[in-house]
Design an enzyme around this catalytic site. Structure first.
Site, mmCIF file in Angstrom:
data_model
loop_
_atom_site.group_PDB
_atom_site.id
_atom_site.type_symbol
_atom_site.label_atom_id
_atom_site.label_comp_id
_atom_site.label_asym_id
_atom_site.label_seq_id
_atom_site.Cartn_x
_atom_site.Cartn_y
_atom_site.Cartn_z
ATOM 1 N N HIS A 153 0.832 -1.205 0.000
ATOM 2 C CA HIS A 153 0.000 0.000 0.000
ATOM 3 C C HIS A 153 0.866 1.254 0.000
ATOM 4 O O HIS A 153 0.532 2.251 -0.652
ATOM 5 C CB HIS A 153 -0.943 0.030 1.196
ATOM 6 C CG HIS A 153 -1.837 1.243 1.157
ATOM 7 N ND1 HIS A 153 -2.941 1.311 0.342
ATOM 8 C CD2 HIS A 153 -1.730 2.455 1.759
ATOM 9 C CE1 HIS A 153 -3.499 2.502 0.464
ATOM 10 N NE2 HIS A 153 -2.770 3.228 1.317
ATOM 11 N N HIS A 161 3.806 10.209 2.219
ATOM 12 C CA HIS A 161 3.451 11.327 1.345
ATOM 13 C C HIS A 161 4.428 12.495 1.474
ATOM 14 O O HIS A 161 4.809 13.114 0.481
ATOM 15 C CB HIS A 161 2.032 11.806 1.673
ATOM 16 C CG HIS A 161 1.002 10.736 1.591
ATOM 17 N ND1 HIS A 161 0.741 10.043 0.423
ATOM 18 C CD2 HIS A 161 0.164 10.218 2.527
ATOM 19 C CE1 HIS A 161 -0.219 9.157 0.645
ATOM 20 N NE2 HIS A 161 -0.576 9.243 1.915
ATOM 21 N N ASP A 174 0.749 4.359 -2.665
ATOM 22 C CA ASP A 174 0.780 5.782 -2.328
ATOM 23 C C ASP A 174 1.913 6.497 -3.060
ATOM 24 O O ASP A 174 1.739 7.603 -3.582
ATOM 25 C CB ASP A 174 0.976 5.965 -0.824
ATOM 26 C CG ASP A 174 -0.286 5.712 -0.016
ATOM 27 O OD1 ASP A 174 -1.372 5.639 -0.612
ATOM 28 O OD2 ASP A 174 -0.175 5.591 1.217
#
Length: 306
Positions: free
Chosen positions: A238, A265, A242
């Site tokens: 995952h 992020h 991202d």
């Protein structure tokens, strides 16, 4: 028609879902767009100044999601999974209309976005794609976390490592070639959190729409979701999803090799800022089939597109 030409969807698609952080229901329409349009978000609940571009310089928050804003303060949040799906499908141009500030979380992965987009079909233009070619190694570090990107011949490689004290998550590593590997596990991997962090996350006004339907919740040595994990590396996969979505805020597909340790992020956004601060770090190349016989789109998805 070449897969090295710019693509959009053939037919519009619409869907609804809850926002992970806002907790409200959002309606979304993804519409075809002309060559060189790029990816555009349009807040149809607003009548003025409602266009927001998913560019790394427009990222205004990286706290548990990627949020973009325009100069008037209009924002769109949690764009990373949809951006990852568009990247993986090789879509260069679409207009994404939504009636609230957050992209729906759906099941917490990119799986449903891809399943909704593929049946819409694809329109391949005469315009060649452009790519970003990394020329020099660039890295960014923050405390004990790091991310770097360096030149690669014809691929986008992502080597990602995460390290949690939790025994279920633990230390995981995966390396993928975005344009060559089967990325089904990447796109199917859901966002996750620790049970003990939920109260703190909600106290700052986030995760109002979070549930076991759209996130993996880990409590001590147990996964609370019925059915457990979708794949053995779902946590790190995952994070790679991202990363792919956040890299697409560069505006184009990338040729380079990314190595990330304990990233997210924030690190990806800071890396892009650092890359594009110096024009010697990269080149923007217009790709034509006669000079680069490479799809620059994940080959495992081509069967679904055809």
């Amino acid at each position: 028609m070449s897969y090295l030409n710019q693509k959009t969807i053939k037919n519009s698609i619409s869907f609804s879902g809850i926002g992970l952080h806002t907790g409200v229901n959002i309606n979304v329409s993804i519409k075809p767009a002309n060559p060189d349009t790029g990816i555009i978000f349009k807040r149809v609940d607003l009548h003025n100044n409602n266009i927001v571009y998913p560019n790394f310089l427009n990222v205004t928050s990286t706290s548990l999601n990627t949020t973009i804003s325009n100069e008037f303060g209009v924002k769109v949040s949690t764009i990373e999974h949809l951006m990852g799906a568009l990247f993986g499908l090789g879509i260069d141009n679409v207009i994404i209309e939504l009636d609230n500030e957050e992209v729906p979380i759906l099941d917490g992965s990119a799986k449903e976005f891809i399943e909704k987009i593929i049946p819409a079909g694809f329109e391949i233009s005469e315009a060649p794609i452009k790519i970003i070619k990394i020329n020099k190694k660039v890295e960014f570090k923050h405390e004990n976390r790091s991310i770097s990107i360096e030149p690669s011949k014809l691929s986008l490689d992502i080597n990602f490592e995460l390290n949690y004290e939790n025994p279920i998550i633990g230390k995981q590593n995966n390396k993928i070639n975005v344009y060559e590997d089967n990325l089904e596990d990447i796109f199917n991997s859901r966002t996750f959190c620790l049970f003990e962090d939920i109260e703190a996350i909600k106290k700052v006004g986030l995760a109002k729409g979070g549930s076991l339907d759209n996130a993996i919740v880990v409590k001590d040595n147990k996964i609370l979701n019925e059915g457990g994990l979708r794949n053995s590396k779902e946590f790190v996969n995952h994070k790679i999803l991202d990363c792919i979505g956040d890299l697409f805020t560069s505006g184009y597909r990338i040729i380079g090799s990314v190595v990330c340790s304990k990233g997210g992020h924030y690190l990806t956004n800071e890396l892009l800022k650092k890359v594009f601060k110096n024009s010697q770090n990269f080149s923007i190349i217009e790709i034509k089939e006669r000079n680069l016989p490479h799809t620059l789109i994940n080959k495992s998805l081509l069967k679904s597109i055809a």
